[in-house]
Design a protein around this motif. Structure first.
Motif, mmCIF file in Angstrom:
data_model
loop_
_atom_site.group_PDB
_atom_site.id
_atom_site.type_symbol
_atom_site.label_atom_id
_atom_site.label_comp_id
_atom_site.label_asym_id
_atom_site.label_seq_id
_atom_site.Cartn_x
_atom_site.Cartn_y
_atom_site.Cartn_z
ATOM 1 N N PRO A 1 0.816 -1.223 0.000
ATOM 2 C CA PRO A 1 0.000 0.000 0.000
ATOM 3 C C PRO A 1 0.849 1.272 0.000
ATOM 4 C CG PRO A 1 -0.937 -1.611 1.499
ATOM 5 C CD PRO A 1 0.376 -2.167 1.046
ATOM 6 N N ARG A 2 1.942 1.257 0.765
ATOM 7 C CA ARG A 2 2.806 2.451 0.815
ATOM 8 C C ARG A 2 3.415 2.740 -0.546
ATOM 9 N NH1 ARG A 2 8.328 3.285 1.939
ATOM 10 N NH2 ARG A 2 8.677 1.032 2.146
ATOM 11 N N ARG A 3 3.878 1.719 -1.225
ATOM 12 C CA ARG A 3 4.473 1.912 -2.552
ATOM 13 C C ARG A 3 3.412 2.312 -3.580
ATOM 14 N NH1 ARG A 3 9.272 -1.435 -2.651
ATOM 15 N NH2 ARG A 3 10.488 -0.725 -0.845
ATOM 16 N N ARG A 4 2.220 1.770 -3.446
ATOM 17 C CA ARG A 4 1.143 2.152 -4.372
ATOM 18 C C ARG A 4 0.861 3.650 -4.277
ATOM 19 N NH1 ARG A 4 -2.957 -2.411 -5.442
ATOM 20 N NH2 ARG A 4 -1.683 -4.269 -5.196
ATOM 21 N N ALA A 5 0.746 4.133 -3.040
ATOM 22 C CA ALA A 5 0.481 5.560 -2.839
ATOM 23 C C ALA A 5 1.620 6.403 -3.404
ATOM 24 C CB ALA A 5 0.289 5.855 -1.354
ATOM 25 N N ALA A 6 2.857 5.953 -3.211
ATOM 26 C CA ALA A 6 4.005 6.703 -3.725
ATOM 27 C C ALA A 6 4.023 6.716 -5.250
ATOM 28 C CB ALA A 6 5.300 6.095 -3.187
ATOM 29 N N LEU A 7 3.684 5.606 -5.868
ATOM 30 C CA LEU A 7 3.677 5.528 -7.329
ATOM 31 C C LEU A 7 2.612 6.439 -7.925
ATOM 32 C CD1 LEU A 7 4.812 4.159 -9.867
ATOM 33 C CD2 LEU A 7 3.111 2.341 -9.533
ATOM 34 N N LEU A 8 1.414 6.419 -7.351
ATOM 35 C CA LEU A 8 0.341 7.277 -7.862
ATOM 36 C C LEU A 8 0.668 8.748 -7.622
ATOM 37 C CD1 LEU A 8 -2.778 5.203 -6.760
ATOM 38 C CD2 LEU A 8 -1.814 5.402 -9.055
ATOM 39 N N ALA A 9 1.303 9.057 -6.500
ATOM 40 C CA ALA A 9 1.682 10.447 -6.231
ATOM 41 C C ALA A 9 2.719 10.928 -7.233
ATOM 42 C CB ALA A 9 2.215 10.568 -4.802
ATOM 43 N N TRP A 10 3.702 10.072 -7.538
ATOM 44 C CA TRP A 10 4.703 10.436 -8.556
ATOM 45 C C TRP A 10 4.033 10.719 -9.894
ATOM 46 C CZ3 TRP A 10 5.387 7.125 -12.836
ATOM 47 C CH2 TRP A 10 6.342 7.574 -13.769
ATOM 48 N N ALA A 11 3.113 9.860 -10.308
ATOM 49 C CA ALA A 11 2.457 10.050 -11.606
ATOM 50 C C ALA A 11 1.700 11.374 -11.638
ATOM 51 C CB ALA A 11 1.519 8.878 -11.888
ATOM 52 N N ALA A 12 0.992 11.684 -10.572
ATOM 53 C CA ALA A 12 0.229 12.934 -10.540
ATOM 54 C C ALA A 12 1.157 14.149 -10.490
ATOM 55 C CB ALA A 12 -0.705 12.927 -9.331
ATOM 56 N N ASP A 13 2.220 14.063 -9.707
ATOM 57 C CA ASP A 13 3.129 15.203 -9.553
ATOM 58 C C ASP A 13 3.907 15.503 -10.832
ATOM 59 O OD1 ASP A 13 2.320 15.338 -6.938
ATOM 60 O OD2 ASP A 13 4.123 14.393 -6.108
ATOM 61 N N ARG A 14 4.303 14.451 -11.585
ATOM 62 C CA ARG A 14 5.197 14.603 -12.729
ATOM 63 C C ARG A 14 4.464 14.533 -14.069
ATOM 64 N NH1 ARG A 14 10.107 16.317 -10.786
ATOM 65 N NH2 ARG A 14 10.854 15.817 -12.894
ATOM 66 N N ASP A 15 3.138 14.531 -14.029
ATOM 67 C CA ASP A 15 2.361 14.379 -15.265
ATOM 68 C C ASP A 15 2.803 13.121 -16.013
ATOM 69 O OD1 ASP A 15 0.422 14.990 -17.165
ATOM 70 O OD2 ASP A 15 1.781 16.200 -18.378
ATOM 71 N N ALA A 16 2.998 12.049 -15.264
ATOM 72 C CA ALA A 16 3.407 10.765 -15.815
ATOM 73 C C ALA A 16 2.248 9.780 -15.719
ATOM 74 C CB ALA A 16 4.631 10.228 -15.062
ATOM 75 N N TRP A 17 2.481 8.551 -16.185
ATOM 76 C CA TRP A 17 1.401 7.568 -16.273
ATOM 77 C C TRP A 17 1.896 6.206 -15.822
ATOM 78 C CZ3 TRP A 17 -3.195 9.758 -17.431
ATOM 79 C CH2 TRP A 17 -3.150 11.032 -17.997
ATOM 80 N N VAL A 18 0.951 5.354 -15.465
ATOM 81 C CA VAL A 18 1.254 4.008 -14.998
ATOM 82 C C VAL A 18 0.474 3.013 -15.851
ATOM 83 C CG1 VAL A 18 1.139 2.392 -13.053
ATOM 84 C CG2 VAL A 18 1.619 4.828 -12.636
ATOM 85 N N LEU A 19 1.149 1.958 -16.282
ATOM 86 C CA LEU A 19 0.471 0.841 -16.937
ATOM 87 C C LEU A 19 0.472 -0.324 -15.959
ATOM 88 C CD1 LEU A 19 -0.803 -0.752 -19.241
ATOM 89 C CD2 LEU A 19 1.494 -1.133 -20.173
ATOM 90 N N GLU A 20 -0.705 -0.708 -15.495
ATOM 91 C CA GLU A 20 -0.850 -1.833 -14.570
ATOM 92 C C GLU A 20 -1.159 -3.093 -15.367
ATOM 93 O OE1 GLU A 20 -3.426 -3.238 -10.633
ATOM 94 O OE2 GLU A 20 -4.078 -1.504 -11.799
ATOM 95 N N ASP A 21 -0.245 -4.054 -15.317
ATOM 96 C CA ASP A 21 -0.430 -5.342 -15.973
ATOM 97 C C ASP A 21 -0.959 -6.319 -14.926
ATOM 98 O OD1 ASP A 21 -0.315 -7.714 -17.339
ATOM 99 O OD2 ASP A 21 1.876 -7.778 -17.510
ATOM 100 N N ASP A 22 -2.280 -6.539 -14.935
ATOM 101 C CA ASP A 22 -2.914 -7.409 -13.944
ATOM 102 C C ASP A 22 -3.071 -8.807 -14.534
ATOM 103 O OD1 ASP A 22 -3.699 -7.469 -11.325
ATOM 104 O OD2 ASP A 22 -5.754 -6.828 -11.685
#
Length: 487
Positions: A278-299
């Motif tokens: 959970p801690r890493r998830r929050a950090a990853l989403l925060a990075w994407a929002a802060d840097r105008d970046a994106w995440v591809l989740e391969d489920d």
């Protein structure tokens, strides 16, 4: 005469730039159509090696101006060359000569080229322990055949013609309903794109987001085919180490904060199996929002969790809508179906539809209709429940036999979910050699060390248990023991 501004033109105008405009002789008085002449000239240049694989070809607009012909004629020519594998369309980044095309090959050579030895015969079953293959013996073939026959009887002339670039509506709606219940993802049908497997999702995300030399975070160790796909598209791969909490987001932010995309397997990290904390998830989403970046989740295998609470999808907590969510039917139904799906952030819906219309006309509609019926009529959920039960038993049978036959010589990593186990043999040499020995005896484990780019995760063999029935586990492990120990 002014130089063309496109850097990789196959029709440069300047006298020192290689291939000249007069290399294309369009005879408007010829009985051969202009479109056919253009097709023949470009195809010949590719086959004869005058245009190299990976080179960008001019835009349809610029080539129409240069040659003084209609842009529609060039659109048709490019589409024809793309469908035949000579060109690859990459959306806003232009069209290139297919990277895998072998320069200098003549048509006769291409026609006579043998099939790859890696392509099994249609009647050949995958070898034991091979990754990425569901339990084909458990698939309800009779149900699928009955639904396929019913869909075939419903085919009309209009359905034979009509294409859905984003996917058949019934399947997109079924995916939305399934994700809401199974993964807690709330989305609209227009956000769902039906793709040609996970590779299709990767290609679409790259077309929508990336340009050459953009940085992409990849888990290390990770999924080698994602790495190869982005490298082929000229992206800069940034290998990010993982630990017991998954992707080390703080390390990634410190070393490469300006990456455009992060690709993660948040539910079961491939190949080590741990969830993203959970801690890493929050950090990853925060990075994407802060840097105008994106995440591809391969489920990729979220459906198969055997103990404890299944981790939530990253997309289900994506308040800022920065996550592209990819799923695949290759591991839940069967690989040759070649269907997957991608849930888009809402901001990309219109662009994705235009891109899909330009790149292709959608995956095969008939198979999509059968899959939609399979899902909407409850067969999919029933099939997943049955597979989870069998997989739990098959995983236990394989692990028990490994421990029984190898004893203290084996270390087995059993994560709460997934479709494979990681087995380490600390006293028997390099994992690459062990995998080679196993392949010589008809087994197909994968060496863990080959899944790392820069951050070594130790050695071991990745083994799928999905296609090994409980009663066959002892025989398979005995053969593996023979290949490793010689007895």
């Amino acid at each position: 005469m002014a130089r063309q501004t496109e850097p990789f033109s196959i029709y440069p105008i300047g006298p020192s730039e290689g291939w000249h405009l007069n290399a294309i002789e369009i005879e408007k008085s010829s009985s051969t159509s202009i479109q056919q002449q253009l097709y023949d000239r470009i195809r010949a240049a590719i086959v004869e090696g005058r245009i190299q694989s990976g080179e960008r070809v001019p835009s349809t607009r610029s080539l129409a101006v240069q040659l003084g012909i209609a842009r529609g004629t060039i659109d048709i020519t490019y589409a024809r060359l793309t469908s035949e594998g000579y060109l690859v369309a990459r959306g806003q980044r232009g069209t290139i000569v297919a990277p895998e095309f072998r320069s200098g090959a003549r048509p006769a050579e291409l026609l006579a080229a043998p099939m790859s030895a890696n392509d099994p015969a249609p009647t050949e079953m995958p070898p034991p322990l091979r990754l990425g293959v569901p339990a084909l013996d458990l698939f309800p073939r009779k149900v699928w055949a009955r639904l396929a026959a019913r869909e075939a009887r419903k085919l009309s002339a209009a359905r034979l013609f009509h294409a859905y670039p984003m996917g058949v509506p019934a399947l997109r709606e079924a995916i939305v309903a399934y994700l809401a219940v199974a993964r807690g993802i709330v989305c609209r049908p227009d956000q769902v794109v039906v793709t040609s497997g996970y590779q299709g999702a990767l290609s679409l995300v790259a077309s929508l987001l990336l340009k050459p030399n953009d940085q992409v975070w990849l888990e290390d160790p990770g999924y080698v085919f994602a790495q190869q796909a982005f490298e082929q598209l000229s992206m800069r791969i940034v290998p990010i180490p993982v630990d017991d909490e998954g992707l080390r987001v703080d390390d990634a932010r410190a070393s490469h904060p300006d990456a455009r995309l992060a690709v993660v397997t948040a539910t079961h990290q491939f190949p080590l199996g741990m969830p993203l904390s959970p801690r890493r998830r929050a950090a990853l989403l925060a990075w994407a929002a802060d840097r105008d970046a994106w995440v591809l989740e391969d489920d990729y295998d979220c459906e198969f969790h055997y103990s404890g609470r299944k981790p939530a999808a990253l997309k289900s907590v994506d308040a800022a809508d920065r996550v592209f969510y990819a799923g695949s039917f290759s591991k839940t139904l069967f690989p040759s179906l070649r269907l997957g799906y991608l849930v888009l952030p809402a901001a990309f819906v219109a662009t994705a539809e235009r891109t899909c219309r330009m790149l292709h006309r959608g995956a095969a509609a008939f198979e999509q209709s059968v899959a939609a019926a399979f899902m909407s009529e409850g067969y999919f959920a029933r099939h997943l429940r049955r597979m989870r039960s069998h997989y739990r038993a098959r995983r236990k049978a394989l692990a028990d036999e490994l421990e029984r036959q190898f004893g203290a010589d084996v270390r087995i990593s059993l994560q709460p979910g997934g479709l494979h186990i990681l087995v380490r043999f600390p006293n028997h040499g390099p994992d690459v050699r062990l995998a080679d020995q196993a392949r010589q005896h008809g087994l197909a484990p994968v060496p863990l060390s080959e899944r790392s780019l820069a951050h070594h995760a130790g050695e071991g063999l990745l083994m799928s248990f999905t296609n090994i029935a409980e009663q066959d586990a002892a025989e398979v492990v005995a053969l593996l023991r023979l290949t490793i120990t010689g007895r």
